[in-house]
Design an enzyme around this catalytic site. Structure first.
Site, PDB file in Angstrom:
ATOM      1  N   GLY A  21    -102.445  44.182  59.003  1.00 25.52           N
ATOM      2  CA  GLY A  21    -102.284  43.402  59.083  1.00 25.52           C
ATOM      3  C   GLY A  21    -101.948  42.429  60.126  1.00 25.52           C
ATOM      4  CG  PHE A  24     -95.356  36.490  62.137  1.00 21.62           C
ATOM      5  CD1 PHE A  24     -94.553  36.530  62.775  1.00 21.62           C
ATOM      6  CD2 PHE A  24     -96.527  35.852  63.294  1.00 21.62           C
ATOM      7  CE1 PHE A  24     -93.690  36.459  63.828  1.00 21.62           C
ATOM      8  CE2 PHE A  24     -95.500  36.415  64.723  1.00 21.62           C
ATOM      9  CZ  PHE A  24     -94.289  36.033  64.320  1.00 21.62           C
ATOM     10  CD  GLU A  94     -93.670  46.866  63.943  1.00 24.22           C
ATOM     11  OE1 GLU A  94     -94.777  47.042  65.054  1.00 24.22           O
ATOM     12  OE2 GLU A  94     -92.671  45.978  63.954  1.00 24.22           O
ATOM     13  CD  GLN A  96     -98.162  48.277  65.687  1.00 27.24           C
ATOM     14  OE1 GLN A  96     -97.841  48.517  64.701  1.00 27.24           O
ATOM     15  NE2 GLN A  96     -97.542  47.929  65.785  1.00 27.24           N
TER      16      GLN A  96
END
Ligand code: ZN
Length: 203
Positions: A21, A24, A94, A96
């Site tokens: 997503g 936040f 994390e 990505q």
């Protein structure tokens, strides 16, 4: 919506779960929730993250609301194979920021019987799929998309809009650099920046 595998009792069979997503959206909180439940089930867990993420601490996966859990920073996705040998459950935060070999690494881990839980941004600040994440979503058994709240209208947010003008792709975000926006507000924000919306530049 898929929330969680029910891995009680007998020996696990491997699989890949992706939690993804915008900024936040609670990705890391959801990763921490699943890892903590695996710990309660007395499974051997390990969490790994790319070394680039030095926002808060060298060793902790920390969500924005300050829940934290210990994580091992690694330079490359391949390092996870050796480090996770004894893990039954492998968390990757994390994701990505890893290279595309993360896809191969996750497949390898799952093929050897591990439950792999990956948290990652789905899109970069330009709204493009981020690094190895689209491939991971394709090969995963389970994908959970989580959403933030749009800072401008209160709908569910899908985009991480960068407030600063830099083009650098890797800026690790705080609330003064990124705002989560829904599709409508993101499109308006981009149109406000460029008279020609960049979405149509290549058409
Ligand atoms: Zn909105």
């Amino acid at each position: 919506m898929f929330l969680e595998n029910n891995f009680t009792g007998s020996k696990l069979s491997g699989c890949i779960e992706v939690i993804t997503g915008s900024m936040f959206s609670g990705k890391t909180e959801e990763l921490i929730r699943r890892i903590k439940r695996a710990e309660i089930a007395k499974q051997n867990v390990g969490i790994y993250k790319p070394e680039i993420d030095k926002r808060y601490s060298e060793k902790n996966v920390v969500s924005h609301d300050a829940k934290s859990i210990s994580a091992i920073p690694v330079q490359s996705a391949k390092d996870i194979i050796e480090l996770s040998k004894n893990n039954e459950v492998v968390g990757i935060d994390e994701a990505q920021f890893f290279e595309n070999d993360l896809v191969e690494v996750c497949n390898h881990l799952a093929n050897t019987g591990k439950r792999v839980i990956v948290a990652a941004l789905d899109m970069d600040f330009k709204g493009n799929p981020f690094g190895p994440v689209p491939q991971l979503m394709a090969i995963a058994e389970y994908v959970t998309k989580v959403h933030a709240i749009c800072m401008r209208c209160g709908n569910l947010a899908h985009y991480s809009h960068r407030l600063s003008d830099t083009e650098k792709l890797v800026i690790l975000g705080e609330k003064d650099i990124y705002e989560p926006l829904c599709r409508t507000c993101y499109t308006k924000a981009i149109e406000g920046k460029n008279k020609e919306p960049e979405l149509f530049d290549n058409i």
